[in-house]
Design an enzyme around this catalytic site. Structure first.
Site, short mmCIF file in Angstrom:
data_model
loop_
_atom_site.label_atom_id
_atom_site.label_comp_id
_atom_site.label_asym_id
_atom_site.label_seq_id
_atom_site.Cartn_x
_atom_site.Cartn_y
_atom_site.Cartn_z
N CYS A 52 0.32 -72.73 71.13
CA CYS A 52 0.86 -73.75 71.82
C CYS A 52 2.76 -73.83 71.86
O CYS A 52 2.87 -72.44 70.77
CB CYS A 52 1.04 -74.90 70.25
SG CYS A 52 2.88 -76.28 70.48
N CYS A 55 5.16 -74.83 68.85
CA CYS A 55 5.60 -74.10 67.59
C CYS A 55 6.08 -73.40 67.19
O CYS A 55 6.73 -72.04 67.83
CB CYS A 55 4.11 -73.86 67.06
SG CYS A 55 3.19 -75.39 66.67
N HIS A 115 2.73 -79.13 64.24
CA HIS A 115 2.21 -79.59 64.94
C HIS A 115 1.44 -80.23 65.46
O HIS A 115 1.09 -81.52 66.35
CB HIS A 115 1.04 -78.23 65.57
CG HIS A 115 0.24 -77.95 66.87
ND1 HIS A 115 0.83 -77.96 68.44
CD2 HIS A 115 -1.16 -77.73 66.90
CE1 HIS A 115 0.36 -77.97 69.09
NE2 HIS A 115 -1.12 -78.53 68.62
N ASN A 155 6.88 -88.73 76.83
CA ASN A 155 5.79 -89.15 77.20
C ASN A 155 5.23 -88.75 76.16
O ASN A 155 4.58 -87.49 75.80
CB ASN A 155 5.45 -87.53 78.47
CG ASN A 155 6.19 -88.28 80.34
OD1 ASN A 155 6.62 -89.43 79.62
ND2 ASN A 155 6.51 -87.36 80.27
N SER A 163 1.44 -82.58 78.88
CA SER A 163 0.26 -81.18 78.61
C SER A 163 0.26 -80.54 77.07
O SER A 163 -1.05 -79.81 76.74
CB SER A 163 0.90 -80.61 79.80
OG SER A 163 2.04 -80.53 79.67
N HIS A 166 2.06 -81.26 70.79
CA HIS A 166 2.82 -81.00 69.50
C HIS A 166 4.22 -82.03 70.05
O HIS A 166 4.59 -82.78 71.14
CB HIS A 166 3.77 -79.51 70.10
CG HIS A 166 4.73 -78.80 69.30
ND1 HIS A 166 4.27 -78.12 67.83
CD2 HIS A 166 5.53 -79.53 68.48
CE1 HIS A 166 5.40 -77.16 67.47
NE2 HIS A 166 6.43 -78.63 67.43
N HIS A 168 6.63 -84.34 71.25
CA HIS A 168 7.99 -83.93 71.42
C HIS A 168 8.83 -84.94 72.85
O HIS A 168 7.61 -85.12 73.21
CB HIS A 168 7.94 -81.58 71.74
CG HIS A 168 7.05 -82.42 73.44
ND1 HIS A 168 6.21 -82.29 73.04
CD2 HIS A 168 7.22 -81.89 74.40
CE1 HIS A 168 5.27 -82.04 74.96
NE2 HIS A 168 6.45 -83.01 75.86
N GLN A 170 11.67 -84.98 75.74
CA GLN A 170 13.07 -84.25 76.80
C GLN A 170 14.03 -85.13 77.44
O GLN A 170 14.66 -86.52 77.06
CB GLN A 170 11.68 -84.60 78.15
CG GLN A 170 10.43 -84.24 78.19
CD GLN A 170 10.44 -83.39 79.56
OE1 GLN A 170 10.98 -83.27 80.45
NE2 GLN A 170 8.89 -83.75 79.92
N TYR A 318 -2.60 -103.67 94.59
CA TYR A 318 -1.81 -104.43 95.03
C TYR A 318 -0.46 -103.82 93.81
O TYR A 318 0.79 -104.28 94.76
CB TYR A 318 -2.71 -105.56 94.28
CG TYR A 318 -1.25 -106.50 94.00
CD1 TYR A 318 -1.42 -107.56 95.48
CD2 TYR A 318 -0.26 -107.31 92.99
CE1 TYR A 318 -0.52 -108.70 95.32
CE2 TYR A 318 0.01 -108.34 93.55
CZ TYR A 318 0.50 -109.64 94.61
OH TYR A 318 1.18 -110.03 94.77
O1 LIG Z 1 7.95 -82.05 81.92
P1 LIG Z 1 6.05 -82.48 82.00
O2 LIG Z 1 6.33 -82.75 80.37
O3 LIG Z 1 5.26 -80.56 82.40
O4 LIG Z 1 5.57 -83.36 83.00
C1 LIG Z 1 5.35 -85.10 82.88
O5 LIG Z 1 6.62 -85.17 83.22
C2 LIG Z 1 7.62 -85.76 83.53
C3 LIG Z 1 8.65 -86.19 83.06
O6 LIG Z 1 8.40 -87.66 83.05
C4 LIG Z 1 7.03 -85.87 85.39
O7 LIG Z 1 7.59 -85.77 86.23
C5 LIG Z 1 5.56 -84.93 85.25
O8 LIG Z 1 5.15 -85.70 86.72
C6 LIG Z 1 4.61 -84.84 84.01
O9 LIG Z 1 3.15 -84.17 83.95
O1 LIG Z 2 -9.65 -105.29 91.32
P1 LIG Z 2 -10.37 -104.04 91.46
O2 LIG Z 2 -10.48 -103.03 91.80
O3 LIG Z 2 -11.08 -104.19 89.97
O4 LIG Z 2 -9.51 -103.41 89.75
C1 LIG Z 2 -8.29 -102.69 90.26
O5 LIG Z 2 -7.16 -103.02 91.68
C2 LIG Z 2 -6.53 -104.12 90.99
C3 LIG Z 2 -5.81 -104.47 92.51
O6 LIG Z 2 -4.94 -103.39 92.96
C4 LIG Z 2 -5.51 -103.55 89.68
O7 LIG Z 2 -5.11 -105.09 89.72
C5 LIG Z 2 -6.40 -102.86 89.06
O8 LIG Z 2 -5.66 -102.72 88.10
C6 LIG Z 2 -7.14 -101.77 89.31
O9 LIG Z 2 -7.79 -101.73 88.02
#
Ligand SMILES: O=P(O)(O)O[C@H]1O[C@H](CO)[C@@H](O)[C@H](O)[C@H]1O
Ligand SMILES: O=P(O)(O)O[C@H]1O[C@H](CO)[C@@H](O)[C@H](O)[C@H]1O
Lengths: 349, 349
Positions: A52, A55, A115, A155, A163, A166, A168, A170, A318
């Protein structure tokens, strides 16, 4: 034709923070799901993982070695989206190609050297240390001339693009105030200019009166499912007092904030007895040196899971083209979350 | 300090359709990815699947049987998010709890009886039949008094929440104009009122001049990566003529629209030699009976994949709380898409 019932009939609700509507379809909660499911990893993690890069004492991708930290540890993101480099720019005036350099700093905050932990499994006093660090970072970054906004967020979980398990979060600190914050601020300001009061203070009062969407309440904070929530179990933590930013916390507020984070995320984990994924983050005053009497400190939690640890809500088609849509009502979600224990399922019996 | 270079330096770009900014981080395209990967199903599908509820002659979950259709087939969604039922509602005036019943109709459109096809693998004349059906549906649904907006869209691929690979799209027709459409319309209107011209007509002219983000161009349409695209390979099809909606297509325009859809989605499939997931949908005049001289027909494609069939872009944390962010620049994406063949990889050699 029957009388409107928000538990039965499709309807729209208005979000005053973003000035937009969302579509709610309570009758659709029962449709069968044959689509993609998520892996829910219930492996037990070690306290220390030699692989990690977060860590204590381990070497990161860029060759730097983490110190033997205990508790919270902050460092500059090795693959930041922003750079702390001033570039020369002569404004160009072409109509549709409006572009501006953006300067900033990205940091990673390890919440603990352990961790295997996550916020709900940490002790309140250790979450308080995370809050301390958020305060320090907000102050340190925000006090730099070219930083006008400090976005603190986490996140959690693979499904949220995280990813590394651990624990954390940001910080992305930058020159400009980001789009969603600008919208929130505008709506807070309109309300404040009209009434002289905080939109969220008034809103929270109404929610406490209605008592239909409140999940947790302590001395200084409440956690609720907003009336206009879009994610199935979306919540918001709102300070009872009109506080602009995290530096204005009293010692008591710091402690109660840590407490409500622990209780809320514990309920989340208990919901499907899984480490509950989400993106969470704080909205507070920009650090642009202006007064901002309109602002009211709050924290958003956007968790994607819908029915189980494996089935998430897809915000696609949608939702991307037209408007956010949810099936289960905010009141149903709040009821479920409210009734869950604040004792973590892993620590039971 | 060095001179600003949009290929090297973090920057923000302005989206005039939504009146918001996005963050671009070209320097970040190279970060390693250790997070969640997507399954890319490359199984060969049968022309007919006895288990598929969209195939000709099969029984759906609700017990109804599909006819033995060939070509396009439309039916009411069995688990619609909207209901065609008028409910009685007495406006309530509570400040923060603004709610309105919403009435509408959801339909599913099977593009072909052939379970194994997708738009890029269909013949142009068969895609034209899909366009015919979009026209009929827009007209039929939009002419009903209580329908003020008709959203035509497709979710393709499991990662976009699509639960059935049978080629199909959806229509959600409803009383209100959805939030993102209202925002687009406002910005189109401001521009029209100021200049007397269509924002997208002027924008397309500038894009054709610049020729940096154009992927495809035919008699009546162009496909491009918008200057302000947020998804890695996001594109837009724009009509060259200022057309308000799909009913105003000439026969030629219908054919060229089908053609550009085929070519664009073929390039998408060729990018990672996989059935490329996306959500796509049409933005056009609401069916509220007003004139809408500001509108200009266009179609958005929002595909999530970033580096391979397995690695997608996560719009989480910062993106949910602050603002959309991308790594690869729109110009790089456009260059890659432009250079790909319009012959589908599966039909080669
Ligand atoms: O910075 P990380 O954890 O590698 O990346 C993650 O968080 C970021 C900030 O929300 C996003 O832009 C990335 O798409 C997501 O994978
Ligand atoms: O209607 P579906 O294909 O079952 O469902 C999908 O499309 C919809 C419309 O974008 C969304 O609201 C759902 O979350 C998605 O799983």
């Amino acid at each position: 034709s029957s009388a409107f019932d928000s538990k039965q009939h499709p309807h729209r609700r208005y979000n005053p923070l973003l000035d937009e509507w969302i579509l709610v379809s309570p009758q659709r909660a029962k449709r069968p799901w044959q689509g993609q499911t998520e892996k829910s990893l219930e492996e037990k993690l070690p306290h220390y993982d030699p692989e990690c890069y977060l860590c204590s004492g381990n070497v990161r991708v860029n060759g730097q070695r983490n110190p033997d930290y205990k508790g919270v540890y902050v460092f500059d993101n090795d693959f930041g989206s922003l750079l702390n480099e001033q570039v020369e720019f002569s404004e160009d005036h072409s109509d549709f190609f409006t572009i501006r350099p953006e300067r900033g700093i990205n940091r990673v905050i390890c919440f603990s050297e352990n961790h295997s932990l996550t916020l709900p499994e940490m002790e309140v006093k250790d979450i308080e240390k995370v809050v301390d660090t958020w305060q320090q970072q907000y102050e340190e970054l925000g006090s730099q001339d070219f930083i006008n906004h400090v976005q603190i967020f986490e996140n959690k979980g693979q499904v949220m693009g995280c990813s590394n398990p651990h624990p954390h979060g940001q910080i992305w600190a930058q020159s400009s105030i980001p789009s969603a914050v600008v919208r929130t601020q505008e709506n807070l300001r309109f309300y404040f200019e009209k009434t002289g009061r905080s939109l969220l203070e008034d809103y929270l009062k109404k929610e406490l009166e209605a008592d239909e969407r409140i999940i947790l309440e302590n001395e200084n904070f409440a956690a609720l499912v907003p009336f206009w929530a879009v994610w199935p179990y979306e919540t918001m933590i709102i300070s009872k007092r009109k506080i602009g930013n995290i530096l204005q916390f009293s010692e008591g507020e710091k402690r109660w904030f840590a407490e409500i984070i622990k209780d809320l995320t514990t309920k989340y984990d208990n919901l499907f007895e899984t480490s509950f994924p989400y993106s969470a983050g704080i909205h507070q005053t920009p650090t642009d040196g202006l007064a901002h009497p309109e602002w009211h400190f709050h924290m958003h939690f956007y968790p994607p899971l819908l029915r189980s640890a494996e089935v998430k809500k897809f915000m696609v088609g949608y939702e991307m083209l037209a408007e956010a849509q949810r099936d289960i009502t905010p009141e149903q979600s709040a009821e479920i979350l409210k009734n869950l224990s604040t004792v973590h399922y892993k620590s039971r019996n």
